[in-house]
Design a protein around this motif. Structure first.
Motif, PDB file in Angstrom:
ATOM      1  N   ILE A 109       0.882  -1.168   0.000  1.00 14.48           N
ATOM      2  CA  ILE A 109       0.000   0.000   0.000  1.00 14.48           C
ATOM      3  C   ILE A 109       0.919   1.218   0.000  1.00 14.48           C
ATOM      4  O   ILE A 109       1.653   1.466   0.959  1.00 14.48           O
ATOM      5  CB  ILE A 109      -0.938   0.002   1.232  1.00 14.48           C
ATOM      6  N   MET A 110       0.933   1.931  -1.123  1.00 15.13           N
ATOM      7  CA  MET A 110       1.875   3.051  -1.294  1.00 15.13           C
ATOM      8  C   MET A 110       1.409   4.258  -0.476  1.00 15.13           C
ATOM      9  O   MET A 110       0.210   4.462  -0.350  1.00 15.13           O
ATOM     10  CB  MET A 110       1.927   3.449  -2.773  1.00 15.13           C
ATOM     11  N   ARG A 111       2.374   5.045   0.050  1.00 15.76           N
ATOM     12  CA  ARG A 111       3.795   4.932  -0.164  1.00 15.76           C
ATOM     13  C   ARG A 111       4.469   4.108   0.909  1.00 15.76           C
ATOM     14  O   ARG A 111       5.418   3.372   0.625  1.00 15.76           O
ATOM     15  CB  ARG A 111       4.291   6.392  -0.216  1.00 15.76           C
ATOM     16  N   ALA A 112       4.021   4.173   2.168  1.00 13.06           N
ATOM     17  CA  ALA A 112       4.786   3.570   3.253  1.00 13.06           C
ATOM     18  C   ALA A 112       4.983   2.059   3.067  1.00 13.06           C
ATOM     19  O   ALA A 112       6.035   1.514   3.413  1.00 13.06           O
ATOM     20  CB  ALA A 112       4.118   3.860   4.591  1.00 13.06           C
ATOM     21  N   ILE A 134      -3.033   4.182  -2.040  1.00 13.62           N
ATOM     22  CA  ILE A 134      -4.132   4.699  -1.225  1.00 13.62           C
ATOM     23  C   ILE A 134      -3.524   5.775  -0.330  1.00 13.62           C
ATOM     24  O   ILE A 134      -2.487   5.553   0.285  1.00 13.62           O
ATOM     25  CB  ILE A 134      -4.755   3.579  -0.356  1.00 13.62           C
ATOM     26  N   GLN A 135      -4.165   6.918  -0.261  1.00 16.55           N
ATOM     27  CA  GLN A 135      -3.678   7.984   0.621  1.00 16.55           C
ATOM     28  C   GLN A 135      -4.807   8.371   1.567  1.00 16.55           C
ATOM     29  O   GLN A 135      -5.960   8.526   1.140  1.00 16.55           O
ATOM     30  CB  GLN A 135      -3.264   9.209  -0.205  1.00 16.55           C
ATOM     31  N   ARG A 136      -4.455   8.542   2.828  1.00 16.16           N
ATOM     32  CA  ARG A 136      -5.402   9.010   3.832  1.00 16.16           C
ATOM     33  C   ARG A 136      -5.522  10.522   3.731  1.00 16.16           C
ATOM     34  O   ARG A 136      -4.499  11.214   3.664  1.00 16.16           O
ATOM     35  CB  ARG A 136      -4.794   8.665   5.205  1.00 16.16           C
ATOM     36  N   ASP A 163       1.865  -2.956   4.727  1.00 15.18           N
ATOM     37  CA  ASP A 163       1.706  -1.556   5.161  1.00 15.18           C
ATOM     38  C   ASP A 163       2.165  -1.468   6.612  1.00 15.18           C
ATOM     39  O   ASP A 163       1.652  -2.199   7.458  1.00 15.18           O
ATOM     40  CB  ASP A 163       0.250  -1.085   5.028  1.00 15.18           C
ATOM     41  N   MET A 165       1.756   0.869   8.925  1.00 19.95           N
ATOM     42  CA  MET A 165       0.897   1.512   9.933  1.00 19.95           C
ATOM     43  C   MET A 165      -0.556   1.111   9.724  1.00 19.95           C
ATOM     44  O   MET A 165      -1.083   1.167   8.611  1.00 19.95           O
ATOM     45  CB  MET A 165       1.040   3.042   9.851  1.00 19.95           C
ATOM     46  N   PHE A 166      -1.206   0.731  10.802  1.00 25.75           N
ATOM     47  CA  PHE A 166      -2.566   0.189  10.767  1.00 25.75           C
ATOM     48  C   PHE A 166      -3.333   0.988  11.820  1.00 25.75           C
ATOM     49  O   PHE A 166      -3.362   0.616  12.990  1.00 25.75           O
ATOM     50  CB  PHE A 166      -2.438  -1.286  11.141  1.00 25.75           C
ATOM     51  N   GLY A 169      -7.625   1.520  10.168  1.00 30.01           N
ATOM     52  CA  GLY A 169      -7.859   0.319   9.358  1.00 30.01           C
ATOM     53  C   GLY A 169      -8.479   0.649   8.003  1.00 30.01           C
ATOM     54  O   GLY A 169      -8.605  -0.226   7.155  1.00 30.01           O
ATOM     55  N   GLY A 170      -8.826   1.935   7.795  1.00 31.01           N
ATOM     56  CA  GLY A 170      -9.513   2.313   6.557  1.00 31.01           C
ATOM     57  C   GLY A 170      -8.709   1.987   5.292  1.00 31.01           C
ATOM     58  O   GLY A 170      -9.258   1.451   4.325  1.00 31.01           O
ATOM     59  N   SER A 171      -7.405   2.288   5.311  1.00 34.28           N
ATOM     60  CA  SER A 171      -6.587   2.048   4.100  1.00 34.28           C
ATOM     61  C   SER A 171      -6.465   0.553   3.826  1.00 34.28           C
ATOM     62  O   SER A 171      -6.584   0.098   2.676  1.00 34.28           O
ATOM     63  CB  SER A 171      -5.184   2.645   4.280  1.00 34.28           C
ATOM     64  N   ASP A 234       4.522   9.842  11.460  1.00 35.73           N
ATOM     65  CA  ASP A 234       4.184   9.502  10.075  1.00 35.73           C
ATOM     66  C   ASP A 234       5.304   8.633   9.503  1.00 35.73           C
ATOM     67  O   ASP A 234       6.409   9.115   9.235  1.00 35.73           O
ATOM     68  CB  ASP A 234       4.019  10.792   9.259  1.00 35.73           C
TER      69      ASP A 234
HETATM   70  C1  PRP Z   1      -0.523   5.793   6.250  1.00 34.02           C
HETATM   71  C2  PRP Z   1      -0.122   4.353   6.460  1.00 34.02           C
HETATM   72  C3  PRP Z   1      -1.377   3.607   6.099  1.00 34.02           C
HETATM   73  C4  PRP Z   1      -2.452   4.525   6.601  1.00 34.02           C
HETATM   74  C5  PRP Z   1      -2.931   4.019   7.930  1.00 34.02           C
HETATM   75  O1  PRP Z   1      -0.434   6.137   4.929  1.00 34.02           O
HETATM   76  O2  PRP Z   1       0.986   3.960   5.723  1.00 34.02           O
HETATM   77  O3  PRP Z   1      -1.510   3.375   4.720  1.00 34.02           O
HETATM   78  O4  PRP Z   1      -1.864   5.827   6.757  1.00 34.02           O
HETATM   79  O5  PRP Z   1      -4.017   4.735   8.381  1.00 34.02           O
HETATM   80  P1  PRP Z   1      -5.489   4.122   8.439  1.00 34.02           P
HETATM   81  O6  PRP Z   1      -5.370   2.753   9.029  1.00 34.02           O
HETATM   82  O7  PRP Z   1      -6.221   5.076   9.328  1.00 34.02           O
HETATM   83  O8  PRP Z   1      -6.055   4.099   7.053  1.00 34.02           O
HETATM   84  P2  PRP Z   1      -0.733   7.606   4.330  1.00 34.02           P
HETATM   85  O9  PRP Z   1      -2.086   7.638   3.679  1.00 34.02           O
HETATM   86  O10 PRP Z   1      -0.456   8.654   5.356  1.00 34.02           O
HETATM   87  O11 PRP Z   1       0.296   7.704   3.155  1.00 34.02           O
HETATM   88  P3  PRP Z   1       1.874   7.454   3.049  1.00 34.02           P
HETATM   89  O12 PRP Z   1       2.046   5.989   2.928  1.00 34.02           O
HETATM   90  O13 PRP Z   1       2.229   8.182   1.789  1.00 34.02           O
HETATM   91  O14 PRP Z   1       2.534   8.042   4.256  1.00 34.02           O
END
Ligand code: PRP
Ligand code: URA
Length: 242
Positions: A109-112, A134-136, A163, A165-166, A169-171, A234
């Motif tokens: 799941i880009m970018r992280a 997917i971007q939040r 990914d 960071m969780f 959970g939306g992404s 972040d």
């Molecule tokens: C971050 C992270 C997940 C998401 C988690 O990405 O890498 O994809 O947030 O949050 P959630 O569980 O509430 O959906 P972000 O959209 O900030 O983009 P990045 O990967 O470019 O930093």
């Protein structure tokens, strides 16, 4: 010489009894069969302490995050199916072993999530990797899907979803919906993740009761901006730009 206090045993895997550990070093317990939290060794807690520290510079953040990612990939592989494999050793003895069955691919799941690709490549030679961007939204924390590029035969593969960071959970939920729309059953997805929130894990496990999650740590919760706390900030910014 004075003896160390009985509460300060600091050596070895059982470096403290559960009740003596600082609260922030104890992963929040959850009760879902599909969720695996890495063994809470002193090594893992030390690695997490480095990447959580706001003073850690980008070079160290990358190095120590990669160490944890490797542990996640190694554990994730244990959740794939195997069949028996008998071989003969050079001394002429049979060995009744195992081999993995089925093809796999990674999906970041880009970018992280792209930060986890190399760890998967290091363990699975020539592994195919797909991507979902997917971007939040920074204000609402709602995920938005921009792009995906996945192996054509993904429906016949096991998928390691990546990914770090969780949070809400939306992404991750959105990414799984994309995978399901391409014919990947949820029981063939393993989601690898560094730090989770109890809310994210709960939302996800209720929606996808057969999908396996492997995480290094489940934190205390989310703040008012839906960042994980204590978390590490972040991840994408710290790994790629700071
Ligand atoms: C971050 C992270 C997940 C998401 C988690 O990405 O890498 O994809 O947030 O949050 P959630 O569980 O509430 O959906 P972000 O959209 O900030 O983009 P990045 O990967 O470019 O930093
Ligand atoms: N994304 C991050 O990188 N960190 C959080 O805590 C939440 C979402």
């Amino acid at each position: 010489a004075s003896k160390p206090a009985a509460t300060t045993q600091c050596v070895g895997p059982n470096y403290r009894t559960e009740s003596q550990k600082p609260t922030a070093t104890v992963s929040t317990p959850v009760d879902y069969e599909t969720v695996t939290v890495l063994p809470q060794t002193p090594q893992l807690i030390a690695l997490l302490s480095i990447i959580r520290d706001k003073k850690t510079d980008r070079g160290d953040f990358i190095f120590y995050s990669n160490r944890i990612i490797r542990l996640l990939v190694e554990e994730g592989l244990n959740h794939l199916p195997t069949v028996e494999r008998s071989v003969t050793t050079p001394v002429g003895r049979p060995y009744a072993g195992l081999q993995f069955e089925g093809k796999i691919c990674g999906v970041s799941i880009m970018r992280a999530g792209e930060a986890m690709e190399q760890g998967l490549r290091d363990c699975c030679r020539s592994v195919r990797i797909g991507k979902i961007l997917i971007q939040r939204d920074e204000e609402s924390a709602q995920p938005k899907l921009f792009y995906d590029k996945l192996p054509e035969d993904i429906a016949s593969r096991w998928v390691m979803l990546l990914d770090p960071m969780f949070a809400t959970g939306g992404s991750a939920i959105m990414a799984v919906e994309v995978l399901k729309s391409r014919g990947v059953p949820e029981e063939r997805i393993v989601f690898l993740n560094l730090i989770a929130s109890p809310e994210g894990v709960g939302n996800f496990a209720k929606k996808f009761p057969k999908l396996r999650v492997v995480t290094a740590f489940i934190d205390e919760g989310l703040d008012e901006k839906n960042y994980i706390v204590p978390g590490l900030g972040d991840f994408g910014d710290r790994y790629y730009t700071m």
